[in-house]
Design a protein around this motif. Structure first.
Motif, PDB file in Angstrom:
ATOM      1  N   PRO A 157       0.805  -1.225   0.000  1.00 47.78           N
ATOM      2  CA  PRO A 157       0.000   0.000   0.000  1.00 47.78           C
ATOM      3  C   PRO A 157       0.837   1.275   0.000  1.00 47.78           C
ATOM      4  N   ILE A 158       0.266   2.322  -0.568  1.00 45.08           N
ATOM      5  CA  ILE A 158       0.897   3.645  -0.554  1.00 45.08           C
ATOM      6  C   ILE A 158       0.616   4.351   0.772  1.00 45.08           C
ATOM      7  N   PHE A 159      -0.591   4.202   1.297  1.00 47.15           N
ATOM      8  CA  PHE A 159      -0.941   4.774   2.600  1.00 47.15           C
ATOM      9  C   PHE A 159      -0.530   3.803   3.697  1.00 47.15           C
ATOM     10  N   THR A 160       0.195   4.277   4.697  1.00 42.70           N
ATOM     11  CA  THR A 160       0.606   3.430   5.815  1.00 42.70           C
ATOM     12  C   THR A 160       0.301   4.130   7.132  1.00 42.70           C
ATOM     13  N   PRO A 161       0.134   3.363   8.221  1.00 38.86           N
ATOM     14  CA  PRO A 161      -0.208   3.979   9.497  1.00 38.86           C
ATOM     15  C   PRO A 161       0.991   4.455  10.303  1.00 38.86           C
ATOM     16  N   ALA A 162       2.213   4.055   9.908  1.00 40.87           N
ATOM     17  CA  ALA A 162       3.386   4.399  10.717  1.00 40.87           C
ATOM     18  C   ALA A 162       4.638   4.345   9.862  1.00 40.87           C
ATOM     19  N   ALA A 163       5.750   4.767  10.469  1.00 38.75           N
ATOM     20  CA  ALA A 163       7.029   4.822   9.781  1.00 38.75           C
ATOM     21  C   ALA A 163       7.648   3.443   9.657  1.00 38.75           C
ATOM     22  N   CYS A 164       8.393   3.238   8.591  1.00 38.80           N
ATOM     23  CA  CYS A 164       9.201   2.031   8.449  1.00 38.80           C
ATOM     24  C   CYS A 164      10.668   2.349   8.732  1.00 38.80           C
ATOM     25  N   GLU A 165      11.152   3.474   8.205  1.00 35.99           N
ATOM     26  CA  GLU A 165      12.562   3.828   8.345  1.00 35.99           C
ATOM     27  C   GLU A 165      12.823   4.876   9.427  1.00 35.99           C
ATOM     28  N   GLY A 166      11.924   5.835   9.597  1.00 33.82           N
ATOM     29  CA  GLY A 166      12.139   6.897  10.574  1.00 33.82           C
ATOM     30  C   GLY A 166      11.072   7.950  10.457  1.00 33.82           C
ATOM     31  N   THR A 167      10.665   8.495  11.586  1.00 40.23           N
ATOM     32  CA  THR A 167       9.516   9.407  11.587  1.00 40.23           C
ATOM     33  C   THR A 167       9.823  10.776  11.000  1.00 40.23           C
ATOM     34  N   SER A 168      11.087  11.129  10.889  1.00 39.55           N
ATOM     35  CA  SER A 168      11.435  12.487  10.465  1.00 39.55           C
ATOM     36  C   SER A 168      11.238  12.726   8.976  1.00 39.55           C
ATOM     37  N   THR A 169      11.053  11.663   8.190  1.00 42.31           N
ATOM     38  CA  THR A 169      10.935  11.842   6.739  1.00 42.31           C
ATOM     39  C   THR A 169       9.581  11.383   6.212  1.00 42.31           C
ATOM     40  N   LEU A 170       8.563  11.436   7.038  1.00 49.50           N
ATOM     41  CA  LEU A 170       7.230  11.005   6.632  1.00 49.50           C
ATOM     42  C   LEU A 170       6.426  12.154   6.031  1.00 49.50           C
ATOM     43  N   PHE A 171       5.659  11.850   4.984  1.00 52.21           N
ATOM     44  CA  PHE A 171       4.645  12.770   4.484  1.00 52.21           C
ATOM     45  C   PHE A 171       3.321  12.413   5.142  1.00 52.21           C
ATOM     46  N   GLU A 172       2.802  13.289   5.974  1.00 55.85           N
ATOM     47  CA  GLU A 172       1.521  13.046   6.620  1.00 55.85           C
ATOM     48  C   GLU A 172       0.396  13.535   5.723  1.00 55.85           C
ATOM     49  N   VAL A 173      -0.649  12.717   5.592  1.00 57.19           N
ATOM     50  CA  VAL A 173      -1.798  13.077   4.750  1.00 57.19           C
ATOM     51  C   VAL A 173      -3.088  12.820   5.519  1.00 57.19           C
ATOM     52  N   GLN A 174      -4.119  13.565   5.164  1.00 58.04           N
ATOM     53  CA  GLN A 174      -5.435  13.336   5.757  1.00 58.04           C
ATOM     54  C   GLN A 174      -6.039  12.079   5.157  1.00 58.04           C
ATOM     55  N   TYR A 175      -6.501  11.180   6.011  1.00 54.05           N
ATOM     56  CA  TYR A 175      -7.098   9.928   5.553  1.00 54.05           C
ATOM     57  C   TYR A 175      -8.495   9.827   6.156  1.00 54.05           C
ATOM     58  N   PHE A 176      -9.473  10.397   5.449  1.00 56.56           N
ATOM     59  CA  PHE A 176     -10.837  10.538   5.946  1.00 56.56           C
ATOM     60  C   PHE A 176     -10.805  11.302   7.279  1.00 56.56           C
ATOM     61  N   ASP A 177     -11.237  10.692   8.379  1.00 57.17           N
ATOM     62  CA  ASP A 177     -11.251  11.394   9.667  1.00 57.17           C
ATOM     63  C   ASP A 177     -10.001  11.114  10.486  1.00 57.17           C
ATOM     64  N   ASP A 178      -9.040  10.477   9.873  1.00 55.46           N
ATOM     65  CA  ASP A 178      -7.806  10.124  10.579  1.00 55.46           C
ATOM     66  C   ASP A 178      -6.620  10.650   9.778  1.00 55.46           C
TER      67      ASP A 178
END
Length: 432
Positions: A157-178
């Motif tokens: 999947p392209i949308f994921t709930p958490a980081a795999c490599e590190g939180t500092s390089t994540l693109f956060e996106v709106q996913y419905f109400d979450d």
């Protein structure tokens, strides 16, 4: 009757009449002669229009047509070593579909910013044409390599709930109400499917929210990630070596003309043969410590300059394995012989291209993996499904990630990674 064909198939039609459909790449005229170079996506062919051999309307229309005018030309094929591709068309008929004026990318020199802002048109240049065809050959070779070895391609999947490599390089996106994140890697999902299918790989876009504009970095890039059940570090190091050797040989065989169009030194690719040099992290660190231009400190991960120093010592990719655990991801298994090290490997491409592959043996022990998640401050609830893989039939397993663009950069010898993807995404660059 004329046969509709392509430039790359002209050799099959010598002495026969064919029809080509394409665009005017270049034109020169001498009195009653037009020499029109027509490109059709497979190559460039010289088409000769003699005023007495073609309708006057066609001769005049081609004479007025500018660069990138769309054409359909019919004529007889003959071998001509001096012509692009070795063949020439003696035109007898045809038409100009659209006569173009003022095409913005001319044969003169243009700056990189101008060309990047006209990327949608720059792809038509001979240089970019060659790069994209080589990229396609790399992708095809990779898929063939894994298919021939019994791997199953899965989609992560392209949308994921958490980081795999590190939180500092994540693109956060709106996913419905979450909220969710654009994937950094398909690895965790590949691990799940490897437990079902044994040998798998995923291949798709990944994202890094790094504000880096170096010649080695993109915000969106493609990764191929194999995962193998019952495999260890040595197994996937061998798999990575076999894969790169296979890809280099296939591209040399299939895209030699395109490589030559880029003036690529083919000896660099012919040198990609087994065995690859293999260094431990400590051995690599010693080389850097003795290098007069290095500022590397033992215990750090390698930077771009460090990778260049190491790779320049060899004529083929070099494998560096067993890095300090502190600088690597939470899922990497510790080395039983030295728990301060991870059972991991980076494959560095020669000519300063940097890391092509990063891989490891994964931690298969539930309690150890859970402890690592906690050490890295990652949200346990987001990894419950991943921890299930260690509860129900856990086995040793390993895999790696190959950056497609870095690999194409390595194969083509391009100096900037932005040149080897059709529409590069970098900080501040997502106009189209």
């Amino acid at each position: 009757m004329s046969t509709i064909t392509t430039v790359e198939r002209l050799g099959d039609h010598v002495g026969k009449s064919v029809t080509l459909r394409g665009w005017l790449y270049h034109k020169s005229s001498k009195g009653k002669l037009h020499f029109a170079q027509l490109r059709d996506g497979t190559g460039i062919a010289q088409c000769v229009l003699f005023k007495g051999n073609v309708p006057d309307a066609l001769f005049d229309a081609v004479g007025k047509a500018g660069q990138e005018s769309s054409l359909i030309l019919t004529g007889d094929v003959k071998a001509e070593p001096r012509a692009p591709g070795g063949f020439e068309i003696g035109v007898t008929d045809g038409r100009v579909l659209q006569a173009v004026e003022g095409y913005p990318i001319t044969p003169k020199e243009h700056g990189p910013d101008f060309l990047m802002n006209h990327r949608h048109l720059w792809l038509r240049s001979k240089r970019q044409w060659a790069i994209m065809r080589i990229r396609d050959a790399v992708v095809t070779a990779l898929r063939n390599f894994f298919d021939e070895r019994g791997f199953v391609c899965i989609d992560s999947p392209i949308f994921t709930p958490a980081a795999c490599e590190g939180t500092s390089t994540l693109f956060e996106v709106q996913y419905f109400d979450d909220k969710a994140y654009l994937t950094q890697s398909g690895q965790l999902y590949a691990e799940a499917t490897a437990m079902a299918l044994g040998k798998v790989y995923c291949f798709g876009p990944t994202f890094r929210a790094e504000k880096s504009k170096t010649r080695r970095h993109l915000t969106e890039f493609w990764m191929l990630e194999p995962e193998v059940a019952y495999a260890d570090l040595d197994d996937i190091m061998q798999l990575a070596e076999d894969m790169l050797v296979y890809v280099a040989a296939r591209v040399l065989a299939k895209r030699r003309n395109e490589l030559l169009a880029l003036e690529r030194d083919l000896s660099k690719l012919e040198a990609i043969r087994p065995p690859f040099p293999r260094l431990t992290y400590d051995e690599a660190a010693k080389i850097l410590a003795e290098h007069p231009e290095s500022t590397f400190k033992h215990g750090d991960d390698f930077g771009a300059a460090d990778e260049t120093i190491l790779s320049n010592r060899f004529d083929r990719p070099v494998m560096v394995h067993r890095y300090p655990s502190e600088v690597k991801a939470f899922y990497m298994k510790r080395d039983p012989a030295d728990p301060t090290k991870c059972l991991c490997v980076d494959v560095l491409g020669s000519e300063g291209v940097g890391e092509l592959i990063g891989g490891s043996q994964r931690e298969e022990d539930l309690e150890l993996l859970l402890a690592r998640i906690r050490e890295h401050g990652l949200p346990e609830e987001a990894f419950q499904w991943y921890l299930d893989l260690r509860k129900f039939g856990s086995v040793p397993h390993a895999g790696f990630g190959l950056g497609l663009e870095r690999t194409v950069q390595f194969i083509t010898g391009m100096g900037n990674i932005r040149d080897v993807i059709p529409f590069p995404r970098t900080p501040g660059s997502a106009e189209f």
